[in-house]
Design an enzyme around this catalytic site. Structure first.
Site, PDB file in Angstrom:
ATOM      1  N   GLY A   1     -11.259 -20.132  70.756  1.00  0.00           N
ATOM      2  CA  GLY A   1     -12.276 -19.800  69.825  1.00  0.00           C
ATOM      3  C   GLY A   1     -12.166 -20.516  68.441  1.00  0.00           C
TER       4      GLY A   1
ATOM      5  N   GLY B   1     -15.832 -14.999  79.128  1.00  0.00           N
ATOM      6  CA  GLY B   1     -16.995 -15.114  78.478  1.00  0.00           C
ATOM      7  C   GLY B   1     -17.248 -16.738  78.463  1.00  0.00           C
TER       8      GLY B   1
ATOM      9  N   THR C   1     -16.336 -18.851  67.929  1.00  0.00           N
ATOM     10  CA  THR C   1     -15.516 -17.549  67.947  1.00  0.00           C
ATOM     11  C   THR C   1     -15.853 -16.794  69.478  1.00  0.00           C
ATOM     12  OG1 THR C   1     -14.230 -16.185  67.043  1.00  0.00           O
ATOM     13  CG2 THR C   1     -16.581 -16.395  66.329  1.00  0.00           C
ATOM     14  N   ALA C   2     -14.975 -16.120  69.893  1.00  0.00           N
ATOM     15  CA  ALA C   2     -15.244 -15.124  71.034  1.00  0.00           C
ATOM     16  C   ALA C   2     -16.561 -14.395  70.660  1.00  0.00           C
ATOM     17  CB  ALA C   2     -14.317 -14.665  71.493  1.00  0.00           C
TER      18      ALA C   2
ATOM     19  N   ASP D   1      -2.515 -23.393  73.108  1.00  0.00           N
ATOM     20  CA  ASP D   1      -2.491 -21.850  73.398  1.00  0.00           C
ATOM     21  C   ASP D   1      -2.929 -21.494  74.847  1.00  0.00           C
ATOM     22  OD1 ASP D   1      -1.385 -21.325  71.296  1.00  0.00           O
ATOM     23  OD2 ASP D   1      -3.053 -20.166  70.294  1.00  0.00           O
TER      24      ASP D   1
ATOM     25  N   PRO E   1     -14.504 -20.346  73.301  1.00  0.00           N
ATOM     26  CA  PRO E   1     -14.282 -19.316  74.133  1.00  0.00           C
ATOM     27  C   PRO E   1     -13.981 -19.941  75.872  1.00  0.00           C
ATOM     28  CG  PRO E   1     -16.690 -19.398  73.963  1.00  0.00           C
ATOM     29  CD  PRO E   1     -16.045 -20.528  73.072  1.00  0.00           C
TER      30      PRO E   1
ATOM     31  N   MET F   1      -9.221  -8.505  71.482  1.00  0.00           N
ATOM     32  CA  MET F   1      -7.731  -7.966  72.001  1.00  0.00           C
ATOM     33  C   MET F   1      -7.830  -6.352  72.024  1.00  0.00           C
ATOM     34  SD  MET F   1      -5.287 -10.353  69.726  1.00  0.00           S
ATOM     35  CE  MET F   1      -6.543 -10.403  68.222  1.00  0.00           C
TER      36      MET F   1
ATOM     37  N   LYS G   1       0.729 -17.337  73.758  1.00  0.00           N
ATOM     38  CA  LYS G   1       1.266 -16.254  73.804  1.00  0.00           C
ATOM     39  C   LYS G   1       0.429 -15.022  74.545  1.00  0.00           C
ATOM     40  CE  LYS G   1       1.217 -16.072  69.086  1.00  0.00           C
ATOM     41  NZ  LYS G   1       0.943 -17.414  68.721  1.00  0.00           N
TER      42      LYS G   1
HETATM   43  N1  SAH Z   1      -9.411 -17.051  67.827  1.00  0.00           N
HETATM   44  C1  SAH Z   1     -10.013 -16.538  68.811  1.00  0.00           C
HETATM   45  C2  SAH Z   1      -9.474 -15.146  69.079  1.00  0.00           C
HETATM   46  C3  SAH Z   1      -8.123 -14.876  69.545  1.00  0.00           C
HETATM   47  S1  SAH Z   1      -7.650 -13.188  69.928  1.00  0.00           S
HETATM   48  C4  SAH Z   1     -11.535 -16.815  68.599  1.00  0.00           C
HETATM   49  O1  SAH Z   1     -11.934 -16.892  67.675  1.00  0.00           O
HETATM   50  O2  SAH Z   1     -12.343 -16.132  69.543  1.00  0.00           O
HETATM   51  C5  SAH Z   1      -7.760 -13.404  71.742  1.00  0.00           C
HETATM   52  C6  SAH Z   1      -8.904 -12.340  72.060  1.00  0.00           C
HETATM   53  O3  SAH Z   1     -10.201 -13.099  71.857  1.00  0.00           O
HETATM   54  C7  SAH Z   1      -8.987 -11.790  73.248  1.00  0.00           C
HETATM   55  O4  SAH Z   1      -8.099 -10.836  73.825  1.00  0.00           O
HETATM   56  C8  SAH Z   1     -10.341 -11.679  73.646  1.00  0.00           C
HETATM   57  O5  SAH Z   1     -10.776 -10.235  73.221  1.00  0.00           O
HETATM   58  C9  SAH Z   1     -11.171 -12.694  72.700  1.00  0.00           C
HETATM   59  N2  SAH Z   1     -11.500 -13.576  73.590  1.00  0.00           N
HETATM   60  C10 SAH Z   1     -11.427 -15.095  73.501  1.00  0.00           C
HETATM   61  N3  SAH Z   1     -11.966 -15.829  74.287  1.00  0.00           N
HETATM   62  C11 SAH Z   1     -12.648 -14.717  75.250  1.00  0.00           C
HETATM   63  C12 SAH Z   1     -13.358 -15.110  76.411  1.00  0.00           C
HETATM   64  N4  SAH Z   1     -13.765 -16.241  76.899  1.00  0.00           N
HETATM   65  N5  SAH Z   1     -14.229 -13.941  76.926  1.00  0.00           N
HETATM   66  C13 SAH Z   1     -13.859 -12.801  76.365  1.00  0.00           C
HETATM   67  N6  SAH Z   1     -12.969 -12.341  75.248  1.00  0.00           N
HETATM   68  C14 SAH Z   1     -12.408 -13.589  74.820  1.00  0.00           C
END
Ligand code: SAH
Length: 282
Positions: free
Chosen positions: A101, A211, A130-131, A47, A24, A182, A69
């Site tokens: 993530g 986060g 993951t987030a 990304d 994250p 998202m 993106k």
């Molecule tokens: N593959 C990533 C998700 C990609 S989609 C994963 O597994 O985490 C992108 C979304 O992930 C963002 O819009 C948000 O909702 C969330 N996200 C990713 N990193 C974040 C962070 N550090 N803090 C809060 N939300 C996060």
């Protein structure tokens, strides 16, 4: 049945694409394998959710290609990214495809690998935090808890046509936690829909921006007021929405103090055993 593609080897002379989850944000959440592969990459395609601190592991000589993106601003179309990875792999390079993530959770990692598989390019997948997992940990919100939630759903609030057409009846079931990726721009709609489908308007909600990073911000409320609270606080992307009774545990369990180095691992002089951890870069 035997696979027709050769098993990819780390030291294979031909190219390989390593699809790596960067977690994250906090670089400390990278896996050992991710760091080792980053340190010997020929080229890194990354990304916009990947922080500068994480890119610092990439050798200066390696090529860095930004394929981020952002919402409504598609820097590189998915087909272009797929074609780029196929080309780099065929050139015999050690390619790191770095995603925020975990690459298999709302990360289109599967689509990219399908393109590589179709062209016979070797690949490996290195999971990331993951987030849902990383962000909730740093916000002090356990996603499950025997007293409050036995189920946890991960959903995306951003669908292809721009609407949040979710399976509302499944989202409003009691004793579960719903984590929405998202979903920031759809927050008002999501909260309203959940109330209309029977969720109590008092159901706790947390929205966490950035986060695990020093810029982390957490706004809490209920389904009835979270949208206005988040708007007032001016939260931006990336933000994660966590809905469920477990959000209340944050009052007891919040531990991460963004910007306060004393609460973080390296700066914690109160616990000397941390200082003996070997550096990954050594
Ligand atoms: N593959 C990533 C998700 C990609 S989609 C994963 O597994 O985490 C992108 C979304 O992930 C963002 O819009 C948000 O909702 C969330 N996200 C990713 N990193 C974040 C962070 N550090 N803090 C809060 N939300 C996060």
């Amino acid at each position: 049945m035997e696979s027709t593609t050769p098993a990819p080897q780390d030291n294979a002379p031909t190219g390989c694409v390593y699809l790596i989850g960067a977690g994250p944000g906090d670089a400390e959440l990278l896996t050992l394998r991710a760091v080792r592969l980053l340190e010997r990459a020929d080229v890194v395609v990354y990304d916009n959710l990947v922080s500068a601190e994480i890119l610092a592991f990439v050798p200066v000589a390696a090529e860095r290609i930004y394929a981020g993106k952002r919402r409504n601003e598609h820097t590189m179309r998915q087909e272009m990214i797929n074609a780029l990875l196929v080309r780099l792999g065929k050139e015999g390079k050690q390619v790191v495809r770095l995603k925020g993530g975990d690459p298999f959770i709302f990360g289109r990692g599967g689509e990219e690998l399908q393109a590589l598989a179709a062209h016979g390019v070797a690949f490996q997948v290195i999971p990331g935090v993951t987030a849902a997992s990383g962000v909730s940990s740093y916000a002090g919100i356990p996603l499950t808890h025997r007293d409050w939630a036995q189920t946890c759903l991960f959903v995306t609030g951003h669908l292809k046509d721009g609407t949040a057409d979710l399976d509302w009846p499944s989202l409003v079931r009691p004793r579960q936690t719903v984590v929405i990726y998202m979903g920031l721009s759809g927050l008002a709609d999501i909260s309203q829909q959940m109330i209309s489908h029977g969720a109590p308007w008092t159901l706790p909600v947390a929205v966490v921006q950035d986060g695990s990073l020093p810029s982390q911000k957490v706004v809490t409320g209920t389904l009835s007021d979270i949208a206005s609270r988040v708007a007032a606080a001016g939260l931006k992307s990336p933000s994660l929405i966590i809905i469920g009774e477990v959000v209340k545990l944050r009052d007891e369990l919040a531990w991460f103090k963004p910007g306060d180095t004393a609460s973080n691992f390296h700066g914690n002089k109160a616990t000397p055993e941390h200082e003996t951890l070997p550096s990954l870069r050594a």
